[in-house]
Design a protein around this motif. Structure first.
Motif, PDB file in Angstrom:
ATOM      1  N   PRO A  11       1.326   1.664  -6.130  1.00 38.04           N
ATOM      2  CA  PRO A  11       1.314   1.107  -4.771  1.00 38.04           C
ATOM      3  C   PRO A  11       0.035   1.387  -3.993  1.00 38.04           C
ATOM      4  CG  PRO A  11       3.453   2.064  -5.229  1.00 38.04           C
ATOM      5  CD  PRO A  11       2.557   2.435  -6.389  1.00 38.04           C
ATOM      6  N   LEU A  12      -0.569   2.559  -4.163  1.00 38.58           N
ATOM      7  CA  LEU A  12      -1.786   2.857  -3.412  1.00 38.58           C
ATOM      8  C   LEU A  12      -2.932   1.941  -3.837  1.00 38.58           C
ATOM      9  CD1 LEU A  12      -2.998   6.055  -1.950  1.00 38.58           C
ATOM     10  CD2 LEU A  12      -4.646   4.737  -3.258  1.00 38.58           C
ATOM     11  N   VAL A  13      -3.109   1.714  -5.124  1.00 39.85           N
ATOM     12  CA  VAL A  13      -4.171   0.820  -5.600  1.00 39.85           C
ATOM     13  C   VAL A  13      -3.927  -0.597  -5.094  1.00 39.85           C
ATOM     14  CG1 VAL A  13      -5.121  -0.281  -7.674  1.00 39.85           C
ATOM     15  CG2 VAL A  13      -4.855   2.197  -7.590  1.00 39.85           C
ATOM     16  N   ALA A  18      -5.272  -5.024  -1.387  1.00 33.42           N
ATOM     17  CA  ALA A  18      -4.843  -5.976  -0.359  1.00 33.42           C
ATOM     18  C   ALA A  18      -5.537  -5.690   0.977  1.00 33.42           C
ATOM     19  CB  ALA A  18      -3.326  -5.914  -0.187  1.00 33.42           C
ATOM     20  N   SER A  19      -5.692  -4.421   1.321  1.00 28.90           N
ATOM     21  CA  SER A  19      -6.344  -4.062   2.589  1.00 28.90           C
ATOM     22  C   SER A  19      -7.794  -4.508   2.612  1.00 28.90           C
ATOM     23  CB  SER A  19      -6.263  -2.551   2.827  1.00 28.90           C
ATOM     24  OG  SER A  19      -4.940  -2.159   3.028  1.00 28.90           O
ATOM     25  N   LEU A  20      -8.537  -4.203   1.536  1.00 31.12           N
ATOM     26  CA  LEU A  20      -9.944  -4.593   1.517  1.00 31.12           C
ATOM     27  C   LEU A  20     -10.108  -6.113   1.460  1.00 31.12           C
ATOM     28  CD1 LEU A  20     -11.779  -1.878  -0.579  1.00 31.12           C
ATOM     29  CD2 LEU A  20     -11.464  -2.058   1.879  1.00 31.12           C
ATOM     30  N   ALA A  21      -9.242  -6.773   0.705  1.00 30.28           N
ATOM     31  CA  ALA A  21      -9.312  -8.238   0.656  1.00 30.28           C
ATOM     32  C   ALA A  21      -9.046  -8.817   2.047  1.00 30.28           C
ATOM     33  CB  ALA A  21      -8.313  -8.783  -0.359  1.00 30.28           C
ATOM     34  N   GLY A  22      -8.052  -8.292   2.724  1.00 35.77           N
ATOM     35  CA  GLY A  22      -7.732  -8.773   4.070  1.00 35.77           C
ATOM     36  C   GLY A  22      -8.841  -8.518   5.068  1.00 35.77           C
ATOM     37  N   VAL A  23      -9.412  -7.311   5.026  1.00 32.24           N
ATOM     38  CA  VAL A  23     -10.515  -6.984   5.931  1.00 32.24           C
ATOM     39  C   VAL A  23     -11.711  -7.889   5.656  1.00 32.24           C
ATOM     40  CG1 VAL A  23     -12.259  -5.229   6.502  1.00 32.24           C
ATOM     41  CG2 VAL A  23      -9.838  -4.606   6.387  1.00 32.24           C
ATOM     42  N   PHE A  24     -12.012  -8.093   4.375  1.00 33.02           N
ATOM     43  CA  PHE A  24     -13.155  -8.944   4.045  1.00 33.02           C
ATOM     44  C   PHE A  24     -12.955 -10.357   4.594  1.00 33.02           C
ATOM     45  CE2 PHE A  24     -15.095 -12.167   1.355  1.00 33.02           C
ATOM     46  CZ  PHE A  24     -16.429 -11.864   1.579  1.00 33.02           C
ATOM     47  N   TRP A  48     -10.613   3.447   3.655  1.00 37.32           N
ATOM     48  CA  TRP A  48      -9.932   3.151   2.395  1.00 37.32           C
ATOM     49  C   TRP A  48     -10.803   3.514   1.204  1.00 37.32           C
ATOM     50  CZ3 TRP A  48      -5.418   2.920   0.476  1.00 37.32           C
ATOM     51  CH2 TRP A  48      -4.336   2.481   1.219  1.00 37.32           C
ATOM     52  N   LEU A  49     -12.115   3.325   1.331  1.00 38.61           N
ATOM     53  CA  LEU A  49     -13.009   3.725   0.236  1.00 38.61           C
ATOM     54  C   LEU A  49     -12.878   5.222  -0.041  1.00 38.61           C
ATOM     55  CD1 LEU A  49     -16.319   1.774   0.949  1.00 38.61           C
ATOM     56  CD2 LEU A  49     -14.588   1.271  -0.787  1.00 38.61           C
ATOM     57  N   GLY A  50     -12.802   6.004   1.024  1.00 36.43           N
ATOM     58  CA  GLY A  50     -12.642   7.447   0.857  1.00 36.43           C
ATOM     59  C   GLY A  50     -11.332   7.795   0.170  1.00 36.43           C
ATOM     60  N   VAL A  51     -10.262   7.123   0.568  1.00 37.46           N
ATOM     61  CA  VAL A  51      -8.956   7.356  -0.055  1.00 37.46           C
ATOM     62  C   VAL A  51      -9.019   6.982  -1.531  1.00 37.46           C
ATOM     63  CG1 VAL A  51      -6.552   6.556  -0.103  1.00 37.46           C
ATOM     64  CG2 VAL A  51      -7.658   7.068   2.087  1.00 37.46           C
ATOM     65  N   ARG A  52      -9.623   5.827  -1.822  1.00 39.14           N
ATOM     66  CA  ARG A  52      -9.684   5.351  -3.219  1.00 39.14           C
ATOM     67  C   ARG A  52     -10.550   6.265  -4.075  1.00 39.14           C
ATOM     68  NH1 ARG A  52      -9.109   4.810  -7.653  1.00 39.14           N
ATOM     69  NH2 ARG A  52      -9.018   2.926  -8.931  1.00 39.14           N
ATOM     70  N   LEU A  53     -11.625   6.799  -3.495  1.00 36.05           N
ATOM     71  CA  LEU A  53     -12.479   7.731  -4.227  1.00 36.05           C
ATOM     72  C   LEU A  53     -11.666   8.940  -4.691  1.00 36.05           C
ATOM     73  CD1 LEU A  53     -15.345   8.635  -5.143  1.00 36.05           C
ATOM     74  CD2 LEU A  53     -15.513   9.793  -2.938  1.00 36.05           C
ATOM     75  N   VAL A  54     -10.921   9.528  -3.785  1.00 34.66           N
ATOM     76  CA  VAL A  54     -10.097  10.691  -4.123  1.00 34.66           C
ATOM     77  C   VAL A  54      -9.010  10.294  -5.128  1.00 34.66           C
ATOM     78  CG1 VAL A  54      -8.454  12.379  -3.190  1.00 34.66           C
ATOM     79  CG2 VAL A  54     -10.576  11.876  -1.952  1.00 34.66           C
ATOM     80  N   SER A 166      -0.349  -9.423 -11.473  1.00 33.94           N
ATOM     81  CA  SER A 166      -0.104  -8.009 -11.764  1.00 33.94           C
ATOM     82  C   SER A 166      -0.574  -7.110 -10.622  1.00 33.94           C
ATOM     83  CB  SER A 166      -0.763  -7.599 -13.084  1.00 33.94           C
ATOM     84  OG  SER A 166      -2.159  -7.521 -12.957  1.00 33.94           O
ATOM     85  N   MET A 167      -1.585  -7.544  -9.861  1.00 36.84           N
ATOM     86  CA  MET A 167      -2.032  -6.755  -8.725  1.00 36.84           C
ATOM     87  C   MET A 167      -1.022  -6.853  -7.577  1.00 36.84           C
ATOM     88  SD  MET A 167      -4.127  -4.570  -7.477  1.00 36.84           S
ATOM     89  CE  MET A 167      -5.458  -4.485  -8.637  1.00 36.84           C
ATOM     90  N   VAL A 168      -0.274  -7.938  -7.520  1.00 36.96           N
ATOM     91  CA  VAL A 168       0.746  -8.102  -6.490  1.00 36.96           C
ATOM     92  C   VAL A 168       2.016  -7.335  -6.853  1.00 36.96           C
ATOM     93  CG1 VAL A 168       2.235  -9.784  -5.314  1.00 36.96           C
ATOM     94  CG2 VAL A 168      -0.171 -10.340  -5.762  1.00 36.96           C
TER      95      VAL A 168
END
Length: 181
Positions: A11-13, A18-24, A48-54, A166-168
């Motif tokens: 779910p986090l990925v 979805a968040s980055l796609a929406g923001v873009f 979100w980049l920071g969260v994804r990095l961790v 599959s991403m959905v």
């Protein structure tokens, strides 16, 4: 007999994607440049980049950097498979997909830093280079997004699976060798 499905994207990925796609989409096509929504959504994307990095270090296997880092060996094998028009069956990111994903993430980071600099540097010194960098990176990101979408569709055709779906859903069809057949 239909193939079983495997849990692939956590779910986090999926929320990150979805968040980055929406923001873009919102910031590139709809929000007024420099407006409050544009700025705050930019900060949201960088957070979100920071969260994804961790998460790339502590998350499940398919989210881990080690699982999909685009090494020269992995990239070479993927390019050879594409040139031979044969599928590279792999759960998770393909090596070229990982390379594009990393490039998109770097663009988003650069867009965020240059956006911040546009407010800070311009206010202090009147420089216009942050705006030029910001616009160039945003346009580069748009091109990478187009490559990402087209490549996902092409790879879906090659591996005969709906990769965007599959991403959905977070699930992907199991391949025969992944089910023990």
């Amino acid at each position: 007999m239909p193939r079983a499905s495997l849990r692939l994207w956590d779910p986090l990925v999926r929320l990150f994607h979805a968040s980055l796609a929406g923001v873009f989409v919102a910031n590139y096509f709809f929000n007024e440049a420099g407006g409050d929504w544009h700025v705050w959504l930019g900060y949201y994307a960088v957070a979100w980049l920071g969260v994804r990095l961790v998460w790339g270090f502590i998350g499940p296997r398919s989210a881990r950097w080690a699982d999909f880092w685009p090494t020269p060996t992995r990239l070479r094998a993927h390019v050879q498979a594409l040139l031979a028009r044969r599928p590279l069956h792999r759960l998770g990111h393909s090596p070229l997909g990982a390379l594009v994903m990393l490039a998109m993430m770097l663009c988003i980071l650069g867009i965020g830093v240059s956006g911040w600099a546009m407010q800070e540097v311009d206010a202090l010194w009147g420089a216009d280079w942050p705006l030029q960098i910001h616009e160039t990176l945003a346009n580069g990101l748009c091109a990478l997004v187009a490559v990402h979408v087209l490549a996902a569709l092409y790879e879906s055709f090659l591996v005969r699976d709906n990769l965007p779906l599959s991403m959905v859903t977070g699930r992907r069809r199991a391949l025969p060798d992944e089910r023990g057949d």
